[in-house]
Design an enzyme around this catalytic site. Structure first.
Site, PDB file in Angstrom:
ATOM      1  N   THR A 112      -3.074   4.972   0.483  1.00 14.58           N
ATOM      2  CA  THR A 112      -3.423   5.434   1.830  1.00 14.58           C
ATOM      3  C   THR A 112      -4.465   6.540   1.755  1.00 14.58           C
ATOM      4  O   THR A 112      -5.397   6.588   2.554  1.00 14.58           O
ATOM      5  CB  THR A 112      -2.169   5.954   2.567  1.00 14.58           C
ATOM      6  N   ILE A 139       0.850  -1.197   0.000  1.00 10.80           N
ATOM      7  CA  ILE A 139       0.000   0.000   0.000  1.00 10.80           C
ATOM      8  C   ILE A 139       0.883   1.244   0.000  1.00 10.80           C
ATOM      9  O   ILE A 139       1.669   1.442   0.920  1.00 10.80           O
ATOM     10  CB  ILE A 139      -0.926  -0.022   1.234  1.00 10.80           C
ATOM     11  N   ASP A 140       0.779   2.053  -1.048  1.00 16.41           N
ATOM     12  CA  ASP A 140       1.611   3.255  -1.130  1.00 16.41           C
ATOM     13  C   ASP A 140       0.819   4.470  -0.653  1.00 16.41           C
ATOM     14  O   ASP A 140      -0.305   4.348  -0.173  1.00 16.41           O
ATOM     15  CB  ASP A 140       2.151   3.436  -2.549  1.00 16.41           C
ATOM     16  N   SER A 141       1.422   5.658  -0.789  1.00  9.67           N
ATOM     17  CA  SER A 141       0.786   6.851  -0.229  1.00  9.67           C
ATOM     18  C   SER A 141      -0.541   7.166  -0.929  1.00  9.67           C
ATOM     19  O   SER A 141      -1.482   7.655  -0.299  1.00  9.67           O
ATOM     20  CB  SER A 141       1.733   8.039  -0.323  1.00  9.67           C
TER      21      SER A 141
END
Ligand code: FMN
Lengths: 314, 74
Positions: B37, B32-34
């Site tokens: 998120t 899960i990357d920014s």
């Protein structure tokens, strides 16, 4: 004459923003673009506050038209740069790599028009809620740090939720691209790669040469594994990086490999070790010209296309 | 409560194995990357019925849980 909400809001003549490119976009380039009727941006990148202040003053000494600063939110100097733009009362701030919510209040107090770059619908919602005056929807065709989505699919989806003016970026290099951006719902375009060929752009001559020689398939994205992919020209460096990325090299070593590479390209024209950031539109950049001429040419090409759009309808 | 809500959202989001998600699991491990998120956060706001301004770095699921719990108390 093109009509655009962004022009009215910012008091500029042409709906074109020059991307705030780290190491590339200094006060001189920003001033040339603004004097030419677009909106020039100084790229703060990872530079300290003093450098940014100096470039703001350079730009202000060269033009009385509005210009702005791009702030990279992951910069080690982000706090001081955020303060400098407020103190200098810069007209526009664009931000990259995150949500600028924590600076919004002080920028608004300084009368700054804030335009975050957004790579997705959720980020658009978050920055608009935080007070963004407009957003730049940047697709993965662009040079520099890139998101996954293309301009073609990102711009309309951002337009659907933004509620503020949307500026399209990524892959736009001529009037056809600008006209298409309007059709997707944007009211202006941010352009980076084409301005690399501007006379007033102070990159190393070899960098310019490579951009002018680039073809449609001349770029590559690397660094996906690190979570922040970058698009650049295929070169000895980017090819080596690409290989290393799929080897068992640690993330730390891979990260270290990229440090300073853009500066080597911009200042030294070091084809072996430099990272020559460029977008897919490099293949559409054919000659070196004054920034003002680039802007005029793009807008003059877009006008008849937009006027002629009625030909598609009976 | 918050942990369960976040865990559920993550599972819905990318089919992670719910048993593999603990407070110590990093978002990076979950892939899960920014950007993800940001989307998770918007979905979480719908679940908890409150706007959450994420103005801190979150590395682990526990970081996010602690952050959201703090915000819900404010
Ligand atoms: C050399 C280079 C450096 C860049 N640096 C930044 C930067 O520091 N911050 C930023 O928000 N965008 C940066 N960009 C992206 C541009 O601002 C712009 O959004 C992008 O170039 C638009 O796509 P195009 O290259 O297809 O015109 C950079 C682009 C290039 C080519």
């Amino acid at each position: 004459m093109l009509k655009s909400k962004l022009c009215q809001l910012l008091g500029i003549e042409y709906p074109i923003i020059q991307g705030g490119m780290a190491h590339v976009a200094d006060g001189k380039l920003a001033a040339a673009v603004s004097a030419g009727g677009g909106l020039g941006l100084i790229g703060a990148g990872n530079a300290p506050g003093d450098w940014v202040r100096e470039q703001i003053r350079v730009a202000a000494s060269l033009t009385d038209k509005p210009f702005g600063v791009n702030i990279m939110l992951l910069s080690p100097f982000v706090k001081e740069v955020a303060q400098v733009v407020a103190e200098e009362k810069v007209r526009v701030v664009t931000t990259g790599a995150g949500n600028p919510s924590r600076y919004m209040e002080s920028w608004k107090a300084a009368g700054i028009f804030v335009i975050p770059v957004v790579p997705s619908v959720s980020m658009t919602k978050l920055v608009v809620r935080a007070g963004a005056d407009a957003v730049i929807a940047e697709g993965g065709e662009s040079g520099g740090h890139v998101g996954e989505l293309t301009t073609m699919v990102l711009v309309p989806q951002v337009c659907d939720v933004a509620g503020v003016p949307v500026i399209a970026a990524g892959g736009i290099a001529d009037g056809r691209g600008l006209a298409a951006a309007f059709m997707l719902g944007a009211c202006a375009a941010q352009i980076g790669t084409r301005f690399l060929s501007a006379y007033e752009c102070g990159i190393h001559p070899l960098y310019k040469e490579k951009i002018l020689a680039a073809t449609d398939i001349a770029t590559i994205t690397t660094g996906k594994r690190l979570g922040h992919p970058v698009r650049s020209l295929k070169s000895p460096f980017s090819r080596a990086f690409y290989k290393a990325e799929y080897s068992d090299m640690s993330d730390e070593d891979l990260e270290a490999m990229g440090v300073g590479a853009l500066a080597l390209a911009v200042r030294e024209g070091d084809w072996q070790r430099g990272s020559f950031l460029a977008g897919q539109s490099a293949g559409m950049v054919k000659k070196e010209q004054p920034a003002a001429e680039i802007i005029r040419e793009i807008c003059e090409e877009a006008e008849p296309l937009l006027k002629g759009a009625g030909a598609w309808v009976e | 409560m918050v942990f369960d809500a976040i865990k559920k959202l993550i599972v819905e989001f990318n089919d992670s194995d719910p048993d593999a998600i603990t407070l110590e699991t990093t978002f990076k491990d979950l892939g899960i990357d920014s950007l993800d998120t940001a989307e998770l956060l918007i979905n979480l706001e719908e679940t908890v019925g409150k706007e959450i301004e994420l103005d801190e770095e979150v590395t682990t699921v526990g970081d996010l849980v602690a952050f959201v719990e703090k915000k819900l108390k404010e």
